[in-house]
Every structure is written in C-alpha cells, then in structure tokens.
Design a protein around this motif. Structure first.
Motif, PDB file in Angstrom:
ATOM      1  N   ALA A  50       0.830  -1.206   0.000  1.00 27.33           N
ATOM      2  CA  ALA A  50       0.000   0.000   0.000  1.00 27.33           C
ATOM      3  C   ALA A  50       0.863   1.253   0.000  1.00 27.33           C
ATOM      4  O   ALA A  50       0.588   2.218  -0.721  1.00 27.33           O
ATOM      5  N   ALA A  51       1.941   1.249   0.790  1.00 24.81           N
ATOM      6  CA  ALA A  51       2.834   2.412   0.839  1.00 24.81           C
ATOM      7  C   ALA A  51       3.414   2.702  -0.537  1.00 24.81           C
ATOM      8  O   ALA A  51       3.538   3.859  -0.950  1.00 24.81           O
ATOM      9  N   TYR A  52       3.760   1.647  -1.265  1.00 32.80           N
ATOM     10  CA  TYR A  52       4.256   1.815  -2.633  1.00 32.80           C
ATOM     11  C   TYR A  52       3.182   2.440  -3.520  1.00 32.80           C
ATOM     12  O   TYR A  52       3.459   3.367  -4.301  1.00 32.80           O
ATOM     13  N   GLN A  53       1.966   1.951  -3.419  1.00 34.07           N
ATOM     14  CA  GLN A  53       0.882   2.449  -4.271  1.00 34.07           C
ATOM     15  C   GLN A  53       0.584   3.918  -3.985  1.00 34.07           C
ATOM     16  O   GLN A  53       0.282   4.692  -4.912  1.00 34.07           O
ATOM     17  N   TYR A  54       0.680   4.337  -2.726  1.00 29.62           N
ATOM     18  CA  TYR A  54       0.471   5.751  -2.402  1.00 29.62           C
ATOM     19  C   TYR A  54       1.499   6.619  -3.127  1.00 29.62           C
ATOM     20  O   TYR A  54       1.168   7.667  -3.695  1.00 29.62           O
ATOM     21  N   ILE A  55       2.758   6.180  -3.082  1.00 31.24           N
ATOM     22  CA  ILE A  55       3.822   6.954  -3.729  1.00 31.24           C
ATOM     23  C   ILE A  55       3.618   6.981  -5.247  1.00 31.24           C
ATOM     24  O   ILE A  55       3.834   8.012  -5.896  1.00 31.24           O
ATOM     25  N   LYS A  56       3.208   5.861  -5.794  1.00 37.13           N
ATOM     26  CA  LYS A  56       2.984   5.789  -7.237  1.00 37.13           C
ATOM     27  C   LYS A  56       1.919   6.801  -7.672  1.00 37.13           C
ATOM     28  O   LYS A  56       2.098   7.540  -8.643  1.00 37.13           O
ATOM     29  N   VAL A  57       0.812   6.851  -6.946  1.00 36.01           N
ATOM     30  CA  VAL A  57      -0.258   7.787  -7.290  1.00 36.01           C
ATOM     31  C   VAL A  57       0.208   9.230  -7.108  1.00 36.01           C
ATOM     32  O   VAL A  57      -0.058  10.100  -7.946  1.00 36.01           O
ATOM     33  N   ALA A  58       0.921   9.494  -6.015  1.00 35.07           N
ATOM     34  CA  ALA A  58       1.412  10.856  -5.768  1.00 35.07           C
ATOM     35  C   ALA A  58       2.362  11.300  -6.875  1.00 35.07           C
ATOM     36  O   ALA A  58       2.301  12.449  -7.330  1.00 35.07           O
ATOM     37  N   SER A  59       3.244  10.404  -7.313  1.00 39.44           N
ATOM     38  CA  SER A  59       4.177  10.774  -8.377  1.00 39.44           C
ATOM     39  C   SER A  59       3.444  11.023  -9.686  1.00 39.44           C
ATOM     40  O   SER A  59       3.808  11.926 -10.456  1.00 39.44           O
ATOM     41  N   GLU A  60       2.375  10.263  -9.944  1.00 37.94           N
ATOM     42  CA  GLU A  60       1.567  10.492 -11.152  1.00 37.94           C
ATOM     43  C   GLU A  60       0.879  11.849 -11.099  1.00 37.94           C
ATOM     44  O   GLU A  60       0.824  12.572 -12.098  1.00 37.94           O
ATOM     45  N   THR A 118      13.941   7.371  -1.985  1.00 41.45           N
ATOM     46  CA  THR A 118      14.735   8.101  -2.970  1.00 41.45           C
ATOM     47  C   THR A 118      14.832   7.318  -4.273  1.00 41.45           C
ATOM     48  O   THR A 118      14.548   7.827  -5.366  1.00 41.45           O
ATOM     49  N   GLU A 119      15.224   6.052  -4.156  1.00 41.59           N
ATOM     50  CA  GLU A 119      15.384   5.217  -5.340  1.00 41.59           C
ATOM     51  C   GLU A 119      14.043   4.881  -5.979  1.00 41.59           C
ATOM     52  O   GLU A 119      13.925   4.782  -7.217  1.00 41.59           O
ATOM     53  N   LEU A 120      13.021   4.713  -5.169  1.00 44.15           N
ATOM     54  CA  LEU A 120      11.691   4.414  -5.683  1.00 44.15           C
ATOM     55  C   LEU A 120      11.150   5.567  -6.520  1.00 44.15           C
ATOM     56  O   LEU A 120      10.625   5.360  -7.636  1.00 44.15           O
ATOM     57  N   LEU A 121      11.272   6.778  -6.021  1.00 41.38           N
ATOM     58  CA  LEU A 121      10.788   7.937  -6.758  1.00 41.38           C
ATOM     59  C   LEU A 121      11.595   8.163  -8.037  1.00 41.38           C
ATOM     60  O   LEU A 121      11.044   8.584  -9.055  1.00 41.38           O
ATOM     61  N   ALA A 122      12.886   7.874  -7.979  1.00 42.56           N
ATOM     62  CA  ALA A 122      13.690   7.976  -9.198  1.00 42.56           C
ATOM     63  C   ALA A 122      13.173   7.021 -10.259  1.00 42.56           C
ATOM     64  O   ALA A 122      13.053   7.382 -11.441  1.00 42.56           O
ATOM     65  N   ALA A 123      12.830   5.798  -9.863  1.00 38.91           N
ATOM     66  CA  ALA A 123      12.311   4.821 -10.814  1.00 38.91           C
ATOM     67  C   ALA A 123      10.947   5.246 -11.357  1.00 38.91           C
ATOM     68  O   ALA A 123      10.684   5.150 -12.568  1.00 38.91           O
ATOM     69  N   LEU A 124      10.072   5.724 -10.480  1.00 34.89           N
ATOM     70  CA  LEU A 124       8.717   6.096 -10.904  1.00 34.89           C
ATOM     71  C   LEU A 124       8.722   7.301 -11.845  1.00 34.89           C
ATOM     72  O   LEU A 124       7.844   7.431 -12.704  1.00 34.89           O
ATOM     73  N   THR A 125       9.693   8.175 -11.680  1.00 35.77           N
ATOM     74  CA  THR A 125       9.768   9.368 -12.533  1.00 35.77           C
ATOM     75  C   THR A 125      10.788   9.210 -13.659  1.00 35.77           C
ATOM     76  O   THR A 125      11.072  10.160 -14.380  1.00 35.77           O
ATOM     77  N   GLU A 126      11.336   7.992 -13.780  1.00 36.02           N
ATOM     78  CA  GLU A 126      12.313   7.683 -14.828  1.00 36.02           C
ATOM     79  C   GLU A 126      13.501   8.660 -14.798  1.00 36.02           C
ATOM     80  O   GLU A 126      13.933   9.185 -15.817  1.00 36.02           O
ATOM     81  N   THR A 127      13.990   8.880 -13.582  1.00 37.61           N
ATOM     82  CA  THR A 127      15.140   9.752 -13.377  1.00 37.61           C
ATOM     83  C   THR A 127      16.378   8.893 -13.151  1.00 37.61           C
ATOM     84  O   THR A 127      16.389   8.024 -12.283  1.00 37.61           O
ATOM     85  N   GLU A 128      17.425   9.149 -13.917  1.00 39.28           N
ATOM     86  CA  GLU A 128      18.599   8.284 -13.885  1.00 39.28           C
ATOM     87  C   GLU A 128      19.369   8.390 -12.588  1.00 39.28           C
ATOM     88  O   GLU A 128      19.832   7.389 -12.044  1.00 39.28           O
ATOM     89  N   GLU A 129      19.511   9.601 -12.047  1.00 43.17           N
ATOM     90  CA  GLU A 129      20.344   9.775 -10.860  1.00 43.17           C
ATOM     91  C   GLU A 129      19.796  10.904  -9.997  1.00 43.17           C
ATOM     92  O   GLU A 129      19.500  11.987 -10.498  1.00 43.17           O
ATOM     93  N   VAL A 130      19.652  10.640  -8.717  1.00 38.98           N
ATOM     94  CA  VAL A 130      19.173  11.648  -7.775  1.00 38.98           C
ATOM     95  C   VAL A 130      20.071  11.631  -6.542  1.00 38.98           C
ATOM     96  O   VAL A 130      20.893  10.732  -6.353  1.00 38.98           O
ATOM     97  N   SER A 131      19.900  12.623  -5.695  1.00 34.94           N
ATOM     98  CA  SER A 131      20.663  12.704  -4.443  1.00 34.94           C
ATOM     99  C   SER A 131      19.717  12.949  -3.282  1.00 34.94           C
ATOM    100  O   SER A 131      18.662  13.582  -3.435  1.00 34.94           O
ATOM    101  N   MET A 132      20.122  12.457  -2.114  1.00 41.37           N
ATOM    102  CA  MET A 132      19.380  12.703  -0.880  1.00 41.37           C
ATOM    103  C   MET A 132      19.994  13.892  -0.155  1.00 41.37           C
ATOM    104  O   MET A 132      21.204  13.921   0.079  1.00 41.37           O
TER     105      MET A 132
END
Length: 347
Positions: free
Chosen positions: A116-126, A157-171
């Motif tokens: 469920a936590a994953y699905q919340y982030i997925k919807v928020a990123s959309e 951090t890594e999850l949001l990078a994947a959902l937004t198709e971002t190659e590299e991010v920083s915390m």
C-alpha cells in the motif's frame, strides 16, 4: 478511484488570497507505523494550511483511526481530483486507495501495508508528473515491509527515481542549522567507497548547488567531506581516495562556477557548517551525513530528494513501530517537511 466523501466538510473554503498556494500530495506511509498519525496532525496544522493545500494519498479508514488515536475530531473527504478538496482547518482530503484491512495491527510488519505504501507513492508521483500537485511530501515507509510487498527498492529516494524515470538523484537532509547532501546512500560502506568517483562527486555537488540556488541562496558555500580520518593525512590513512576519487570532482565543480571546497576532514567540516561557515556539506556515505543531522534532532530534519523532475520532501525518521498507535509520535518533522515542500513549490 474513490467513492463520495465519508463526511462532506462544510465551513470556510480557501479565500482569494490563498488561491495561488500550491497543492502538495502527502503520502501517509506505512499504515502500520506512525505515518497516519503524523500525517493527520500535519495536514491540519494552521501554519501549513496558510502555506499550501495538502491532499493525502492513502487509506481513509486508517486516517480516521489515526485521528481517533491522537484525539482529533476530523472530517474525512474522499476526493477524485484536487479541485474537490476543501480546506477549513478540520477536513482531511484523501485520495482513498482503500488497500488496508480495517483490523491492520499497529506496529507490526505487514506486506499488505508495504504494498500500500508503494501504491500511495505511485499515485502521488503520477499527480506530480501530471502537474496536478506542485510537490510531494512523504510519511515514512518500512523497507522490509516494502520488500515483502513485492517492491524491492532501497528506499523512497530510489523508488521515486524509478517512478519518474530519473537516472540519478541525491538525498539532501535539511535542518535549521545544517544541510547535507549525500554522494551515496543506501548501500554498505565498502560498496559506497567503491562507488564514489569524481564524476559522481561533481554531479552531487552541482545538484546541491542548484537546489540551494532554487531555495533562495544565490551563492551557496559548499564543503565536501573526505572519506578517511583527517582527509587521509596525505595518504597516511586509506588508499589515496581523497586525491583520486574526491578532489577531481571538487575541482570540476569549481571550474563550473560552484563555490566548493574539499575534501575536508569530516569531523571539522560538520563543526564549521554547524556554526554557519558552509551552507551545505557533501557527505560521502549514509551515516557520515545522517549522524550529525540526527544528533541535532530528528524532529527538525527534513529529507529532500534532489534531481527529480518534481519536488519531494519527507520526514527524517522511520515508521517507529514501537510507538505506533499510542499517541506518542512527534509530528514536527512532518510539519517541517510540508513547510519546505510548500516553500520550494512557491519558489
């Protein structure tokens, strides 16, 4: 996505002066942890409602249970679009995914809550990628539950990078006294040292520089930490990592106009940054950066993902299963995370 509101809120809507305030999607995190409690408290905070329009992505039934836990009387309003939301100081607006069972125990690891936590982030990123909200603010998830739910990511951090198709991010961790950006994060120390290289160091410095400029610091002063004690003491400690892995990245960033200095001994650098000599510290690995920030107080820390195409902030603490559902959780970090999301979205 959802049904009519649980209780249609009445009262004062946003006045004309607040029309320009940004929408922020707030994910309630792992439903078995303290996320629902701190989410309810934060989205109804008066200072936050003056700065932004928070809409929760989560489970309405769990938010109601959290409100009862913390002794808040609320109206819950299920929404299908941000335009459906009402902001009157007592209404919690929620994109209700309805994924959690009513009897989900507090404080216990749950694959269902992890999914469920994953699905919340997925919807928020959309919502953010579609421009429906101007920022995302996340309550904590539990990595073990996330993995048990079928989503193998080291963290937000890594999850949001994947959902937004971002190659590299920083915390980046931000507190009133100290800001830290990390070259590496959720990997073991030996792997972190192996991963560090001049290009990654340079890109991390420049991402931090850009983030601070966007936050209103036109010429940020950046201190870059060494890996080894005393910055290697001219090769005495370590295997010349400072000269080979870090210094060339610092010089490349400086050549691009960034005011960066280093590599510097980490213990001295954090002291200097804490007293105001530097606007940002570049830490080489997770605990090097997290330790000083958390000594200053978790309730003051905010986690910002730098390099995404959307604004994302988060609390700087975990799910705290040991105190979940007990009305002990401190919502100040969540309030500060929402404040910084609103501030960056406004800029």
């Amino acid at each position: 996505m959802s049904s009519p509101s649980i209780a249609v809120a009445t009262g004062r809507l946003l006045d004309d002066s607040a029309v320009s305030t940004p929408y922020v999607a707030v994910t309630m995190g792992d439903g078995a942890g303290i996320g629902p409690e701190v989410t309810v408290a934060a989205v109804l905070d008066e200072t936050i409602l003056a700065e932004c329009r928070p809409v929760v992505v989560g489970d309405a039934s769990r938010l109601r249970a959290a409100a009862e836990t913390i002794g808040r009387t609320i109206e819950l309003r299920r929404i299908d679009a941000v335009e459906d939301a009402v902001f009157d100081g007592r209404t919690v607006n929620v994109f209700d995914l309805g994924l959690l069972p009513e009897d989900l125990p507090w404080g216990e690891l749950s694959p269902v809550a992890g999914d469920a936590a994953y699905q919340y982030i997925k919807v928020a990123s959309e919502l953010a990628m579609a421009g429906k909200v101007q920022a995302i603010c996340t309550a904590p998830l539990n990595k073990e539950a996330l993995h048990a739910g079928g989503h193998v990511y080291p963290g937000h951090t890594e999850l949001l990078a994947a959902l937004t198709e971002t190659e590299e991010v920083s915390m980046m961790l931000s507190t009133p006294k100290l800001r830290v950006i990390h070259v590496t994060t959720h990997i073991g120390l030996i792997d972190a040292v192996a991963k560090i290289e001049p290009g990654l160091v340079q890109r991390t410095i420049e991402r931090g520089h850009e983030a601070l400029v966007r936050a209103g610091i036109p010429q940020p002063r950046i201190g870059v930490a060494a890996i080894n004690p005393h910055a290697g003491e001219n090769g005495l400690f370590g295997y010349d990592e400072e000269a080979q892995k870090i210094a060339p990245g610092v010089e490349a960033a400086r050549a691009n106009g960034v005011d960066a200095v280093g590599p510097l001994p980490a213990d001295t650098l954090f002291f200097l940054a804490g007293r105001g000599d530097y606007d940002l510290v570049v830490a080489m690995y997770h605990d090097q950066g997290h330790g000083p920030v958390k000594v200053l107080g978790i309730e003051a820390g905010v986690n910002i993902t730098v390099g995404l195409p959307v604004i994302r902030t988060s609390v700087d603490h975990g799910t705290a299963f040991d105190i979940a559902g007990k009305n002990i959780a401190d919502s100040r970090s969540m309030v500060e995370a929402l404040h910084q999301a609103a501030e960056m979205a406004t800029r």
